[in-house]
Design an enzyme around this catalytic site. Structure first.
Site, mmCIF file in Angstrom:
data_model
loop_
_atom_site.group_PDB
_atom_site.id
_atom_site.type_symbol
_atom_site.label_atom_id
_atom_site.label_comp_id
_atom_site.label_asym_id
_atom_site.label_seq_id
_atom_site.Cartn_x
_atom_site.Cartn_y
_atom_site.Cartn_z
ATOM 1 N N SER A 142 -1.351 -11.885 18.755
ATOM 2 C CA SER A 142 -1.865 -13.237 18.900
ATOM 3 C C SER A 142 -3.360 -13.128 19.029
ATOM 4 O O SER A 142 -3.880 -12.103 19.448
ATOM 5 C CB SER A 142 -1.267 -13.864 20.163
ATOM 6 O OG SER A 142 -1.806 -15.146 20.362
ATOM 7 N N ARG A 387 1.359 -11.696 11.674
ATOM 8 C CA ARG A 387 2.528 -12.444 12.165
ATOM 9 C C ARG A 387 2.386 -13.872 11.717
ATOM 10 O O ARG A 387 1.278 -14.408 11.667
ATOM 11 C CB ARG A 387 2.581 -12.342 13.696
ATOM 12 C CG ARG A 387 3.784 -12.981 14.348
ATOM 13 C CD ARG A 387 5.044 -12.148 14.119
ATOM 14 N NE ARG A 387 6.147 -12.628 14.952
ATOM 15 C CZ ARG A 387 7.059 -13.508 14.544
ATOM 16 N NH1 ARG A 387 6.992 -14.013 13.334
ATOM 17 N NH2 ARG A 387 8.033 -13.887 15.353
ATOM 18 N N THR A 423 0.718 -19.986 23.432
ATOM 19 C CA THR A 423 1.237 -19.142 24.504
ATOM 20 C C THR A 423 1.586 -19.964 25.740
ATOM 21 O O THR A 423 2.658 -19.797 26.327
ATOM 22 C CB THR A 423 0.199 -18.074 24.895
ATOM 23 O OG1 THR A 423 -0.390 -17.550 23.718
ATOM 24 C CG2 THR A 423 0.844 -16.973 25.697
ATOM 25 N N CYS A 574 2.837 -10.564 1.285
ATOM 26 C CA CYS A 574 3.320 -9.652 2.316
ATOM 27 C C CYS A 574 2.180 -8.773 2.803
ATOM 28 O O CYS A 574 1.579 -8.049 2.011
ATOM 29 C CB CYS A 574 4.452 -8.773 1.789
ATOM 30 S SG CYS A 574 4.945 -7.523 2.985
ATOM 31 N N CYS A 598 7.745 -2.801 6.993
ATOM 32 C CA CYS A 598 7.765 -4.182 7.471
ATOM 33 C C CYS A 598 7.117 -4.375 8.832
ATOM 34 O O CYS A 598 7.385 -3.632 9.775
ATOM 35 C CB CYS A 598 9.218 -4.659 7.511
ATOM 36 S SG CYS A 598 9.415 -6.373 7.995
ATOM 37 N N CYS A 601 6.709 -9.872 10.239
ATOM 38 C CA CYS A 601 5.919 -11.098 10.333
ATOM 39 C C CYS A 601 6.710 -12.326 9.909
ATOM 40 O O CYS A 601 6.374 -13.423 10.321
ATOM 41 C CB CYS A 601 4.623 -10.986 9.540
ATOM 42 S SG CYS A 601 4.797 -11.179 7.768
ATOM 43 N N CYS A 604 7.920 -13.502 4.322
ATOM 44 C CA CYS A 604 8.772 -13.553 3.128
ATOM 45 C C CYS A 604 9.934 -14.506 3.326
ATOM 46 O O CYS A 604 10.328 -15.231 2.410
ATOM 47 C CB CYS A 604 9.278 -12.162 2.785
ATOM 48 S SG CYS A 604 10.075 -11.312 4.149
#
Lengths: 629, 251
Positions: A142, A387, A423, A574, A598, A601, A604
């Site tokens: 974040s 992310r 958050t 990606c 991977c 995130c 896709c």
């Protein structure tokens, strides 16, 4: 005092009875694929000892798609079209009062709040948090400019207890970037009183606090399926089987997954949580509110260590404009943390139109901007990651309660888009769910209390006020900023209208014919890097000999649709280069899935034009290893 | 027969490490730590032997800061019966570890000791050999296969050496260090992690064991390896010879 497990190798006679009804509707089963795709494979290995013969869904009972019924609380719920009853007889099961999926801000806040209530009321109830990352905080990424509002309520002595929150925001700037210049604009943010933090670090600290209170946290275990009882009530989750080889066979190290049963289950998987999405679909939680679809953005971030002379702790900068065009919503952030570290990233809304857009490369371009370049020169990149995040806000929040539990945090979607903060609202939602859950056990109340308290809390008020900013940008950057200014300075959140979101992100991609490929500059290895170099910095790893966790619902679609119509956008959006089109022996381009790369995130799962890619959870303990993100 | 297995807590193998700015070592703050992969293999082999009925108990031993207990718990979750933690806040070098190990062996009397061939943080590849030397026990390092004969009290070990595979026969008690191809370590399942919480970990300090852990070694500086320089394409054989002679000084 935690409740000790019951390692009973029990077969649930209720479920066995129901599975024998096996109403397998062969007609329109979207999950069954002619060549027995790996999706079916996955289910086979969840139930290897079934006595109902060999076919992919032998243990599932399908009920009709229509048919309402009232559950005991008086709410109408539609029967989910897909129920998975495991006829596993040798899967161990462990029982808890509250089961939380995901050790993020929402999940841990819920665990902490619940245990606080237990202590205050002298009650002993068990809480278990299961987390797919190798340790708590490893999958947390974040910005992050943290608003301590929820933490002040949850753990008021966080400062004395040495929470990793030590850099107050010292300056808050907002710029419009062109290729060569940065134009200072009035800042729409009010970050005084907020802190620049690493959320991964804060979540680790929260994990410690939760364990001190008696919350049991198990990192390294992925929740891969939801468990239901005969009344369609969620009774817990099942963890992934571990030790399955790429071809689906069991390795020597094979271990069955475990059933984690909870009297209440809270899903806190973060944005586009895999189980949460299933639950939302099964119980039609969006229609129930009613809510619009969720919209998303992809955030790509790096943490740099820079020269002492260039580092000013607490400086916060946000930009819009270059390198994104006026039709693509997004912007960058640059925050000075402590220890000479700065966080820099680019957020690109996933409803972009141009299939040739490559958010990762746009981020690399950004770092070369004359206003940003000097800061980074001479520095080193510590970590990289990416992310997706929610941008749907108020309009997209689904009804968050389902029989047997609730959805909290970004899995529901409480991010405040104009503030770019999610958050504090995620934490508050966790706390409210925990309070409702405690009410269920202690006073015989209902989980619907969570919905009521949510709507009466500052979360709702905040998200309601913020609801029109993002949808305004459907009309373009300039109209969007104009409407935002209207909302912010004149209407001050009291607008009589609620703007709607445009098309879902995956439908917004236009065909490749309408656009031309974008030429991105080559990485210079100093400020900009290629994907493998960046990926190495994310500490990502997965056990390579496991079935690919990225499933294609129809394996022919990439070559039949994605490639010819959209020029294979997954190979561009990606941020981990999982998807590549490689020529095979006949020189035909074929999709290759490098699942080991991977970053979890979920881009896709969101952006694939035909929604053909399904992100499922890999073996626990894999994925990125963020520590300062 | 008891089996003792040495376990080391190291930086996780998937983490990208970097050198601390003051060059005193590698940054371990906020970095994921796990059990050394070779130690996992050692523990797995010990567990296999116990499961075959050839041993009664597997004891996992770790030395270092308080967080070593987490690594020991993982070992207990994999199946070790109990753990021993020797708490030391200063760094421990292989000889110190070997001396402490010798003391623990005198206390516990195991019939077999397993260690990983080397730790992935220092790559020393010394501790197993030193333990065998101090105890005057036979040793087989880089084991890729271990077969125990309980009656004859003999271990037959295949070692991976540069020339191929070497088979040794060791009288027990013995020290074996494990190499990659010996086995595939098992996953620690959730129920086992829970059971491990109640297993015992005994704590010692080097002082209690009467072992002097002062070291004759001192790390002076840690630096990153020099960045690879770009290659140079030469245009003729003469130029190549000239460069090899005058720049690289190899001929």
């Amino acid at each position: 005092m935690h409740r000790f497990l019951s390692i009973s190798l029990k077969s649930n006679s209720l479920r066995r009875h129901h599975s024998s009804l096996s109403l397998y509707t062969h007609l329109s089963n979207p999950l069954n694929s002619a060549n027995g795709s790996s999706y079916a494979h996955h289910h086979f290995y969840q139930n290897p000892t079934s006595q109902f013969g060999f076919h992919p869904f032998f243990s599932s009972g399908y009920s009709s798609l229509t048919g309402f019924y009232t559950n005991p609380t008086g709410f109408y719920f539609m029967k989910p079209p897909f129920r998975s009853f495991s006829s596993e007889t040798d899967r161990e099961s462990m029982e808890y009062d509250v089961l939380i999926v995901g050790a993020g801000p929402a999940g841990l806040s819920a665990g902490i709040r619940f245990k606080q209530l237990c202590r205050e009321n002298n009650v002993d109830l068990s809480v278990c948090v299961v987390e797919k990352g190798p340790e708590v905080g490893a999958h947390i990424l974040s910005g992050n400019v943290f608003e301590p509002r929820a933490l002040d309520e949850l753990l008021p002595h966080w400062k004395q207890e040495e929470a990793p929150i030590s850099v107050p925001v010292s300056s808050d700037k907002f710029c419009y970037l062109t290729k060569d210049r940065a134009v200072l604009l009035p800042s729409p943010f009010h970050n005084r009183g907020n802190y620049v933090i690493s959320l991964s670090q804060l979540v680790r600290w929260m994990g410690m606090k939760a364990e001190e209170l008696g919350v049991e946290i198990y990192p390294g275990f992925s929740a891969s399926e939801v468990l239901y009882d005969t009344n369609n009530k969620v009774i817990g989750i099942g963890t992934n089987d571990m030790g399955i080889a790429k071809d689906g066979s069991k390795k020597d190290t094979f271990q069955h997954g475990v059933e984690l049963r909870g009297r209440l289950t809270l899903l806190a998987e973060g944005c586009r949580g895999s189980l949460s999405e299933k639950i939302i679909k099964n119980y039609k939680l969006r229609e129930l509110r009613p809510a619009q679809h969720q919209t998303y953005a992809l955030g790509i971030k790096e943490v740099w260590e820079v020269d002492e002379s260039k580092h000013k702790p607490g400086v916060v900068l946000h930009t819009v404009g270059w390198p994104l065009d006026h039709k693509t919503y997004g912007g960058s952030f640059l925050y000075h943390m402590k220890d000479r570290q700065i966080a820099i990233g680019l957020v690109v809304a996933l409803n972009y139109h141009n299939p040739f857009l490559n958010p990762y490369e746009e981020f690399q371009k950004l770092k070369h901007h004359p206003a940003i370049k000097p800061l980074l020169e001479g520095g080193t990149v510590l970590q990289y990651g990416a992310r997706t995040l929610n941008e749907g806000g108020f309009q997209s929040i689904p009804y968050p309660v389902f029989p047997g539990g609730a959805i909290i945090g970004c899995s529901a979607g409480f991010l405040n888009v104009p503030k770019i903060k999610g958050t504090h609202t995620a934490m508050k939602s966790g706390m409210l769910a925990a309070e409702a859950a405690f009410g269920v056990f202690n006073e015989g109340l209902n989980m619907e209390t969570y919905w009521d308290t949510l709507q009466n809390s500052w979360v709702w008020e905040e998200l309601h006020k913020a609801r029109n900013y993002r949808p305004a940008f459907e009309y373009g950057l300039v109209p969007g900023m104009a409407i935002s200014a209207l909302e912010h300075y004149i209407l001050k959140g009291r607008s009589p209208f609620t703007l709607k979101h445009g098309k879902p992100d995956h439908e917004a991609t236009e065909v490749a014919l309408l656009h031309s490929p974008i030429q991105y500059p080559k990485p210079d290895g100093v400020l900009s890097f290629d994907v493998p170099t960046s990926l190495h910095r994310s500490n990502t790893n997965h056990e390579h000999d496991q079935p690919a966790h990225l499933r294609l619902r129809d394996p022919k679609i990439p070559e039949l649709v994605n490639l010819p119509d959209y020029a294979g956008p997954e190979s561009r959006y990606c941020p981990a280069r999982v998807y590549e089109y490689i020529p095979d022996e006949k020189s035909q381009l074929k999709l290759q899935i490098n699942a080991q790369n991977c970053l979890h995130c979920k881009a896709c799962d969101i952006k694939d034009p035909k929604q053909n890619i399904e992100w499922t959870v890999p073996e626990g303990g894999g994925g990125p290893g963020y520590s300062v993100m | 027969m008891k089996i003792m297995v040495a376990i080391k807590r190291v930086v996780d193998y998937a983490v990208k490490i970097r050198v601390k700015p003051d060059k005193t070592g590698v940054e371990t703050n906020n970095v994921k730590m796990s059990m050394n992969p070779f130690c996992e293999i050692a523990l797995e082999e010990a567990l296999k032997i116990r499961e075959a009925g050839l041993a009664s108990e597997v004891i996992a031993v770790s030395m270092g800061p308080p967080q070593c207990v987490d690594t020991l718990r993982t070992g207990l979750a994999m199946g070790a019966d109990r753990g021993i933690h020797v708490e030391a806040t200063t760094g421990l070098y292989p000889l110190n570890v070997a001396k402490i190990f010798k003391r623990l062996v005198e206390l516990e009397n195991p019939g077999l000791i397993f260690l990983g061939k080397q730790a992935i943080d220092d790559d020393c590849n010394q501790t197993g050999q030193m333990v065998a030397g101090l105890l005057r026990w036979p040793q087989a390092t880089f084991a890729s296969k271990v077969v125990l004969d309980k009656e004859k009290q003999v271990a037959t070990v295949e070692r991976e050496v540069d020339g191929g595979l070497e088979t040794l026969s060791l009288d027990l008690p013995a020290v074996i260090t494990t190499d990659l191809r010996l086995n595939q370590p098992r996953y620690a399942t959730l129920p086992n992690i829970m059971k491990a919480k109640s297993k015992v970990i005994k704590k010692y300090t080097p002082q209690e064991l009467n072992v002097d852990i002062r070291s004759d070694l001192e790390v002076v500086q840690v630096t990153e390896p020099p960045k690879r320089k770009a290659g140079v394409i030469v245009s003729s054989v003469d130029e190549l010879i000239e460069k090899l002679k005058n720049e690289a000084h190899v001929i």
